[in-house]
Design a protein around this motif. Structure first.
Motif, PDB file in Angstrom:
ATOM      1  N   GLU A 100       0.825  -1.210   0.000  1.00 12.83           N
ATOM      2  CA  GLU A 100       0.000   0.000   0.000  1.00 12.83           C
ATOM      3  C   GLU A 100       0.860   1.261   0.000  1.00 12.83           C
ATOM      4  O   GLU A 100       0.569   2.226  -0.708  1.00 12.83           O
ATOM      5  N   ALA A 101       1.920   1.258   0.791  1.00  7.18           N
ATOM      6  CA  ALA A 101       2.811   2.414   0.828  1.00  7.18           C
ATOM      7  C   ALA A 101       3.462   2.614  -0.546  1.00  7.18           C
ATOM      8  O   ALA A 101       3.572   3.746  -1.034  1.00  7.18           O
ATOM      9  N   TRP A 102       3.869   1.513  -1.176  1.00 10.90           N
ATOM     10  CA  TRP A 102       4.469   1.615  -2.505  1.00 10.90           C
ATOM     11  C   TRP A 102       3.460   2.160  -3.505  1.00 10.90           C
ATOM     12  O   TRP A 102       3.777   3.006  -4.333  1.00 10.90           O
ATOM     13  N   ARG A 103       2.216   1.674  -3.442  1.00  5.93           N
ATOM     14  CA  ARG A 103       1.179   2.164  -4.361  1.00  5.93           C
ATOM     15  C   ARG A 103       0.921   3.654  -4.162  1.00  5.93           C
ATOM     16  O   ARG A 103       0.730   4.390  -5.131  1.00  5.93           O
ATOM     17  N   LYS A 104       0.900   4.097  -2.904  1.00  5.18           N
ATOM     18  CA  LYS A 104       0.676   5.523  -2.633  1.00  5.18           C
ATOM     19  C   LYS A 104       1.823   6.359  -3.197  1.00  5.18           C
ATOM     20  O   LYS A 104       1.604   7.408  -3.802  1.00  5.18           O
ATOM     21  N   ARG A 105       3.074   5.885  -2.998  1.00  5.42           N
ATOM     22  CA  ARG A 105       4.221   6.627  -3.541  1.00  5.42           C
ATOM     23  C   ARG A 105       4.167   6.656  -5.059  1.00  5.42           C
ATOM     24  O   ARG A 105       4.421   7.692  -5.683  1.00  5.42           O
ATOM     25  N   ALA A 106       3.825   5.526  -5.678  1.00  5.48           N
ATOM     26  CA  ALA A 106       3.755   5.455  -7.135  1.00  5.48           C
ATOM     27  C   ALA A 106       2.647   6.359  -7.662  1.00  5.48           C
ATOM     28  O   ALA A 106       2.816   7.051  -8.675  1.00  5.48           O
ATOM     29  N   SER A 107       1.522   6.384  -6.974  1.00  7.96           N
ATOM     30  CA  SER A 107       0.404   7.227  -7.388  1.00  7.96           C
ATOM     31  C   SER A 107       0.761   8.707  -7.262  1.00  7.96           C
ATOM     32  O   SER A 107       0.456   9.507  -8.145  1.00  7.96           O
ATOM     33  N   ALA A 108       1.424   9.063  -6.162  1.00  3.01           N
ATOM     34  CA  ALA A 108       1.835  10.462  -5.970  1.00  3.01           C
ATOM     35  C   ALA A 108       2.845  10.863  -7.038  1.00  3.01           C
ATOM     36  O   ALA A 108       2.768  11.981  -7.591  1.00  3.01           O
ATOM     37  N   ALA A 109       3.780   9.981  -7.360  1.00  2.00           N
ATOM     38  CA  ALA A 109       4.761  10.290  -8.400  1.00  2.00           C
ATOM     39  C   ALA A 109       4.072  10.451  -9.752  1.00  2.00           C
ATOM     40  O   ALA A 109       4.413  11.348 -10.532  1.00  2.00           O
ATOM     41  N   ALA A 110       3.087   9.605 -10.044  1.00  2.00           N
ATOM     42  CA  ALA A 110       2.357   9.709 -11.308  1.00  2.00           C
ATOM     43  C   ALA A 110       1.565  11.015 -11.354  1.00  2.00           C
ATOM     44  O   ALA A 110       1.500  11.669 -12.407  1.00  2.00           O
ATOM     45  N   ASP A 111       0.982  11.408 -10.216  1.00  2.00           N
ATOM     46  CA  ASP A 111       0.255  12.692 -10.167  1.00  2.00           C
ATOM     47  C   ASP A 111       1.190  13.859 -10.435  1.00  2.00           C
ATOM     48  O   ASP A 111       0.844  14.778 -11.188  1.00  2.00           O
ATOM     49  N   ARG A 112       2.363  13.828  -9.804  1.00  2.00           N
ATOM     50  CA  ARG A 112       3.325  14.922 -10.043  1.00  2.00           C
ATOM     51  C   ARG A 112       3.734  14.970 -11.518  1.00  2.00           C
ATOM     52  O   ARG A 112       3.839  16.039 -12.109  1.00  2.00           O
TER      53      ARG A 112
END
Length: 151
Positions: A100-112
Motif C-alpha cells: 500500500e505504501a508503494w502504491r501511494k508513492r507510485a500514485s503520488a509520483a504519477a500525479d506529479r
C-alpha cells in the motif's frame, strides 16, 4: 604442464565417471565418458591420470587391519531442503502495508508527472494562442488597410 582441477571440476568429473559406469543406456555411458575425458583434458590430464587422482577409486576388498576411508563429503544438491516456514498473519499484514505504501508513492509520483506534463501542455497551448492572436491582428490590419484603400 599439468593444471589443477577446481573443486567444481572434480565434482563434475566424479559424477561423469559414476554415470559412465552405471548409466542406464550405452549412449548415456559413452556420453558420460566423453564428458569426463573433456574435463580431464581441460585440466591437462589424461582420463587415467585424472581417474587415479580425483575419480572414484576402486578398492581391493578390505582387510580388518586397514582403517576405513574417510566418508565422502555430501553434495549440497543431495541434502534435504529445509522445511518451508509458513507465512504468519503479521508478515502478511506487513507485506500488505508495504504494498500500500508503494502504491501511494507510485500514485503520488504519477500525479506529479501528470501535473508537470499538464503545465507544459498549458504553456504550449498559451504560446500557440498568443501566436494565433498576433496573426489574427495582422490579418485584421491588412484587411482594414485593404478595405480603406479600395474605397
Amino acid at each position: 604442464m599439468k593444471s589443477v582441477m577446481t573443486p567444481a571440476d572434480r565434482d563434475r568429473f566424479e559424477k561423469c565417471l559414476v554415470l559412465a559406469e552405471h548409466g542406464a543406456t550405452a549412449g548415456e555411458r559413452t556420453a558420460a565418458r566423453a564428458a569426463a575425458e573433456r574435463i580431464a583434458r581441460g585440466a591437462g590430464l589424461t582420463l587415467a591420470e585424472a581417474s587415479r587422482a580425483f575419480g572414484q577409486r576402486r578398492e581391493a576388498p578390505r582387510s580388518e587391519d586397514r582403517p576405513s576411508p574417510a566418508p565422502r563429503r555430501p553434495y549440497a544438491w543431495a541434502q534435504p531442503k529445509e522445511p518451508v516456514k509458513p507465512v504468519t498473519v503479521e508478515e502478511l499484514a506487513r507485506q500488505k502495508a508495504e504494498t500500500e505504501a508503494w502504491r501511494k508513492r507510485a500514485s503520488a509520483a504519477a500525479d506529479r508527472q501528470r501535473k508537470r506534463e499538464r503545465a507544459e501542455q498549458d504553456a504550449y497551448a498559451a504560446e500557440a494562442r498568443a501566436r494565433q492572436a498576433e496573426r489574427d491582428r495582422e490579418w485584421a490590419r491588412a484587411r482594414a488597410a485593404a478595405a480603406s484603400g479600395e474605397r
